[in-house]
Scaffold this motif. Structure first.
Motif, PDB file in Angstrom:
ATOM      1  N   THR A 121       0.837  -1.185   0.000  1.00  7.00           N
ATOM      2  CA  THR A 121       0.000   0.000   0.000  1.00  7.00           C
ATOM      3  C   THR A 121       0.881   1.247   0.000  1.00  7.00           C
ATOM      4  O   THR A 121       2.058   1.206   0.375  1.00  7.00           O
ATOM      5  CB  THR A 121      -0.921   0.045   1.232  1.00  7.00           C
ATOM      6  OG1 THR A 121      -0.124   0.183   2.419  1.00  7.00           O
ATOM      7  CG2 THR A 121      -1.771  -1.217   1.337  1.00  7.00           C
ATOM      8  N   VAL A 122       0.301   2.369  -0.416  1.00  9.61           N
ATOM      9  CA  VAL A 122       1.030   3.633  -0.422  1.00  9.61           C
ATOM     10  C   VAL A 122       1.477   3.972   0.999  1.00  9.61           C
ATOM     11  O   VAL A 122       2.602   4.430   1.222  1.00  9.61           O
ATOM     12  CB  VAL A 122       0.140   4.753  -0.996  1.00  9.61           C
ATOM     13  CG1 VAL A 122       0.807   6.113  -0.832  1.00  9.61           C
ATOM     14  CG2 VAL A 122      -0.174   4.489  -2.465  1.00  9.61           C
ATOM     15  N   LYS A 123       0.615   3.722   1.967  1.00  6.64           N
ATOM     16  CA  LYS A 123       0.957   4.041   3.354  1.00  6.64           C
ATOM     17  C   LYS A 123       2.095   3.167   3.858  1.00  6.64           C
ATOM     18  O   LYS A 123       3.010   3.647   4.541  1.00  6.64           O
ATOM     19  CB  LYS A 123      -0.269   3.881   4.249  1.00  6.64           C
ATOM     20  CG  LYS A 123      -0.026   4.315   5.689  1.00  6.64           C
ATOM     21  CD  LYS A 123      -1.322   4.402   6.470  1.00  6.64           C
ATOM     22  CE  LYS A 123      -1.086   4.989   7.850  1.00  6.64           C
ATOM     23  NZ  LYS A 123      -2.352   5.190   8.590  1.00  6.64           N
ATOM     24  N   ALA A 124       2.051   1.888   3.528  1.00  3.71           N
ATOM     25  CA  ALA A 124       3.120   0.987   3.960  1.00  3.71           C
ATOM     26  C   ALA A 124       4.457   1.436   3.398  1.00  3.71           C
ATOM     27  O   ALA A 124       5.470   1.484   4.120  1.00  3.71           O
ATOM     28  CB  ALA A 124       2.807  -0.438   3.517  1.00  3.71           C
ATOM     29  N   ARG A 125       4.492   1.789   2.126  1.00  2.00           N
ATOM     30  CA  ARG A 125       5.737   2.240   1.503  1.00  2.00           C
ATOM     31  C   ARG A 125       6.265   3.508   2.175  1.00  2.00           C
ATOM     32  O   ARG A 125       7.465   3.633   2.439  1.00  2.00           O
ATOM     33  CB  ARG A 125       5.499   2.487   0.023  1.00  2.00           C
ATOM     34  CG  ARG A 125       6.704   2.889  -0.799  1.00  2.00           C
ATOM     35  CD  ARG A 125       7.687   1.744  -0.975  1.00  2.00           C
ATOM     36  NE  ARG A 125       8.794   1.789  -0.057  1.00  2.00           N
ATOM     37  CZ  ARG A 125       9.752   0.854  -0.015  1.00  2.00           C
ATOM     38  NH1 ARG A 125       9.714  -0.181  -0.829  1.00  2.00           N
ATOM     39  NH2 ARG A 125      10.735   0.957   0.853  1.00  2.00           N
ATOM     40  N   ARG A 126       5.366   4.438   2.452  1.00  2.00           N
ATOM     41  CA  ARG A 126       5.784   5.694   3.083  1.00  2.00           C
ATOM     42  C   ARG A 126       6.358   5.446   4.473  1.00  2.00           C
ATOM     43  O   ARG A 126       7.409   5.992   4.831  1.00  2.00           O
ATOM     44  CB  ARG A 126       4.597   6.661   3.169  1.00  2.00           C
ATOM     45  CG  ARG A 126       4.921   7.950   3.935  1.00  2.00           C
ATOM     46  CD  ARG A 126       3.761   8.909   3.934  1.00  2.00           C
ATOM     47  NE  ARG A 126       2.582   8.379   4.603  1.00  2.00           N
ATOM     48  CZ  ARG A 126       2.419   8.366   5.932  1.00  2.00           C
ATOM     49  NH1 ARG A 126       3.378   8.806   6.734  1.00  2.00           N
ATOM     50  NH2 ARG A 126       1.302   7.887   6.469  1.00  2.00           N
ATOM     51  N   LEU A 127       5.691   4.614   5.258  1.00  2.00           N
ATOM     52  CA  LEU A 127       6.151   4.355   6.622  1.00  2.00           C
ATOM     53  C   LEU A 127       7.506   3.644   6.631  1.00  2.00           C
ATOM     54  O   LEU A 127       8.367   3.941   7.463  1.00  2.00           O
ATOM     55  CB  LEU A 127       5.112   3.522   7.372  1.00  2.00           C
ATOM     56  CG  LEU A 127       3.807   4.252   7.701  1.00  2.00           C
ATOM     57  CD1 LEU A 127       2.784   3.263   8.267  1.00  2.00           C
ATOM     58  CD2 LEU A 127       4.056   5.389   8.691  1.00  2.00           C
ATOM     59  N   VAL A 128       7.690   2.701   5.710  1.00  2.00           N
ATOM     60  CA  VAL A 128       8.977   2.006   5.622  1.00  2.00           C
ATOM     61  C   VAL A 128      10.088   2.997   5.289  1.00  2.00           C
ATOM     62  O   VAL A 128      11.190   2.937   5.848  1.00  2.00           O
ATOM     63  CB  VAL A 128       8.901   0.880   4.562  1.00  2.00           C
ATOM     64  CG1 VAL A 128      10.293   0.381   4.207  1.00  2.00           C
ATOM     65  CG2 VAL A 128       8.049  -0.266   5.090  1.00  2.00           C
ATOM     66  N   PRO A 139       2.469   3.392  22.084  1.00  2.00           N
ATOM     67  CA  PRO A 139       1.511   3.706  21.009  1.00  2.00           C
ATOM     68  C   PRO A 139       1.830   2.886  19.751  1.00  2.00           C
ATOM     69  O   PRO A 139       2.998   2.724  19.386  1.00  2.00           O
ATOM     70  CB  PRO A 139       1.744   5.196  20.748  1.00  2.00           C
ATOM     71  CG  PRO A 139       2.469   5.709  21.944  1.00  2.00           C
ATOM     72  CD  PRO A 139       3.279   4.566  22.467  1.00  2.00           C
ATOM     73  N   PHE A 140       0.786   2.384  19.118  1.00  2.00           N
ATOM     74  CA  PHE A 140       1.000   1.620  17.894  1.00  2.00           C
ATOM     75  C   PHE A 140      -0.167   1.810  16.950  1.00  2.00           C
ATOM     76  O   PHE A 140      -1.252   2.258  17.338  1.00  2.00           O
ATOM     77  CB  PHE A 140       1.193   0.124  18.198  1.00  2.00           C
ATOM     78  CG  PHE A 140      -0.062  -0.581  18.637  1.00  2.00           C
ATOM     79  CD1 PHE A 140      -0.892  -1.201  17.706  1.00  2.00           C
ATOM     80  CD2 PHE A 140      -0.418  -0.630  19.979  1.00  2.00           C
ATOM     81  CE1 PHE A 140      -2.057  -1.846  18.104  1.00  2.00           C
ATOM     82  CE2 PHE A 140      -1.574  -1.277  20.385  1.00  2.00           C
ATOM     83  CZ  PHE A 140      -2.396  -1.885  19.448  1.00  2.00           C
ATOM     84  N   GLU A 141       0.071   1.452  15.699  1.00  2.00           N
ATOM     85  CA  GLU A 141      -0.970   1.542  14.677  1.00  2.00           C
ATOM     86  C   GLU A 141      -0.892   0.315  13.778  1.00  2.00           C
ATOM     87  O   GLU A 141       0.206  -0.123  13.417  1.00  2.00           O
ATOM     88  CB  GLU A 141      -0.791   2.807  13.838  1.00  2.00           C
ATOM     89  CG  GLU A 141      -1.879   3.023  12.786  1.00  2.00           C
ATOM     90  CD  GLU A 141      -1.712   4.329  12.036  1.00  2.00           C
ATOM     91  OE1 GLU A 141      -2.178   4.404  10.867  1.00  2.00           O
ATOM     92  OE2 GLU A 141      -1.101   5.272  12.593  1.00  2.00           O
ATOM     93  N   TYR A 142      -2.029  -0.215  13.430  1.00  2.00           N
ATOM     94  CA  TYR A 142      -2.129  -1.359  12.512  1.00  2.00           C
ATOM     95  C   TYR A 142      -2.307  -0.842  11.097  1.00  2.00           C
ATOM     96  O   TYR A 142      -3.196  -0.033  10.819  1.00  2.00           O
ATOM     97  CB  TYR A 142      -3.308  -2.239  12.936  1.00  2.00           C
ATOM     98  CG  TYR A 142      -3.858  -3.163  11.875  1.00  2.00           C
ATOM     99  CD1 TYR A 142      -3.078  -4.161  11.312  1.00  2.00           C
ATOM    100  CD2 TYR A 142      -5.182  -3.043  11.447  1.00  2.00           C
ATOM    101  CE1 TYR A 142      -3.587  -5.015  10.350  1.00  2.00           C
ATOM    102  CE2 TYR A 142      -5.710  -3.901  10.489  1.00  2.00           C
ATOM    103  CZ  TYR A 142      -4.909  -4.880   9.945  1.00  2.00           C
ATOM    104  OH  TYR A 142      -5.412  -5.728   8.988  1.00  2.00           O
ATOM    105  N   VAL A 143      -1.449  -1.311  10.177  1.00  2.00           N
ATOM    106  CA  VAL A 143      -1.536  -0.910   8.770  1.00  2.00           C
ATOM    107  C   VAL A 143      -1.776  -2.166   7.942  1.00  2.00           C
ATOM    108  O   VAL A 143      -0.869  -2.984   7.758  1.00  2.00           O
ATOM    109  CB  VAL A 143      -0.240  -0.200   8.319  1.00  2.00           C
ATOM    110  CG1 VAL A 143      -0.360   0.239   6.859  1.00  2.00           C
ATOM    111  CG2 VAL A 143       0.049   1.001   9.208  1.00  2.00           C
TER     112      VAL A 143
END
Length: 255
Positions: A19-26, A109-113
Motif C-alpha cells: 500500500t502507499v501508506k506501507a511504503r511511506r512508513l517504511v 503507542p502503535f498503529e495497525y496498517v
C-alpha cells in the motif's frame, strides 16, 4: 518522548502490491524490524543500517517471538519510529495480534496498517479465485503451522472437509501429507483439485497442481518449498482454464 510502532503488512511480496501508506512508513521509519516473508525487492529497498531481521524459517533459523516483542518496546522507549514489517497482513496468521497486546501492555503507542493477505493474493496471481459461484460460496483460512507448545491441534480437519468450501492453508507445505490424509479420511474425494503456490508474486514464483491424492507426490517431484499457499477445492482447477491468458507481471517467471 516515547516513539511509535507501526504493525505493517507488506503484501504478498511484489513491491508494487504494497500500500502507499506501507511504503511511506517504511521509507520514513528509524528502524524496520522485518520477518522473512516480505519479498526480496522490498527488503533490498531498505538500507541495511535501518533494518533488523527478526524472521523465522520453517525448519531453519528463527528469532524467538519474545525477543521481537522486547525489541519493539526497547526501540519505542528510545523515541524511535518503528515499523514491524510482515508479509501479507499482520493480523492474518502474522502474530500481529500478540505484538499489539504486548505493546499495549507496555503502554507503547502503535498503529495497525493492513496489507494484502497472501491467503487471497497468492492463489489469485496464479489464476485461482478463492471463491467462485460455480464452485463454492465459502472459504476457510487455516494455518499449517500451529503453536508447537499446544498439546493437541485446534484444527478440526473433519469439520473443514464437511464445509464443502475452499480451504486455503498457509505455512502448510511441510504438513501436507498429514492434512491431505485427514481430509480424505473425513470423506473429501481424492480427486479434489489442489494447487500449491510457492513464493507468490516473487520473481521466482512457482505453481504446482494435482489432486488431494497426488499433491504430495507433486510437491516432492517439483521440489516445492516454503513459503507456499495450499488451495484445496474446485477453484484450484480454475487455473487450467485461464493460465494461457493470465498476465500479471509475474506469470512469465514461473517454472
Amino acid at each position: 518522548m516515547t516513539g511509535k510502532v507501526y504493525l505493517v503488512g507488506s503484501g504478498p511480496g511484489d513491491p508494487e502490491l504494497m500500500t502507499v501508506k506501507a511504503r511511506r512508513l517504511v521509507d520514513e521509519a528509524d528502524v524496520v524490524l522485518h520477518d522473512k516473508l516480505p519479498g526480496p525487492e522490498i527488503l533490498e529497498s531498505i538500507p541495511e543500517e535501518r533494518r533488523e531481521d527478526v524472521g523465522k524459517r520453517a525448519g531453519g533459523e528463527w528469532t524467538p517471538q519474545e525477543y521481537t516483542n522486547r525489541r519493539l518496546v526497547e526501540l519505542a522507549e528510545e523515541g524511535k519510529t518503528v515499523v514491524r514489517l510482515k508479509g501479507g497482513d499482520p493480523f492474518v496468521f502474522g502474530r500481529g495480534g500478540e505484538e499489539a497486546e504486548h505493546l499495549a501492555a507496555n503502554e507503547i503507542p502503535f498503529e495497525y496498517v493492513p496489507g494484502i493477505t497472501s491467503a487471497v493474493a497468492g492463489p489469485g496471481v496464479a489464476g485461482i479465485p478463492v471463491t467462485h459461484r460455480d464452485h463454492t460460496s465459502s472459504v476457510s483460512f487455516v494455518t499449517g503451522h500451529e503453536d508447537p507448545t499446544k498439546e493437541e491441534s485446534a484444527i478440526d480437519w473433519h469439520a473443514l472437509a464437511d464445509t464443502g468450501g475452499t480451504l486455503v492453508v498457509l505455512m502448510g507445505v511441510g504438513k501436507l501429507p498429514m492434512y491431505t490424509e485427514e481430509l480424505r479420511s473425513a470423506g473429501m474425494p481424492p480427486e479434489t483439485p489442489v494447487a500449491l503456490v510457492e513464493r507468490a508474486t516473487w520473481p521466482d514464483q512457482r505453481v504446482a497442481t494435482g489432486t488431494l491424492e497426488t499433491i504430495v507426490d507433486v510437491r516432492d517431484e517439483e521440489g516445492i518449498d516454503p513459503p507456499a499457499i495450499t488451495v484445496i477445492g474446485g477453484v484450484a482447477a480454475s487455473r487450467g482454464r485461464v493460465e494461457a491468458f493470465l498476465q500479471n507481471g509475474r506469470n512469465e517467471n514461473e517454472r
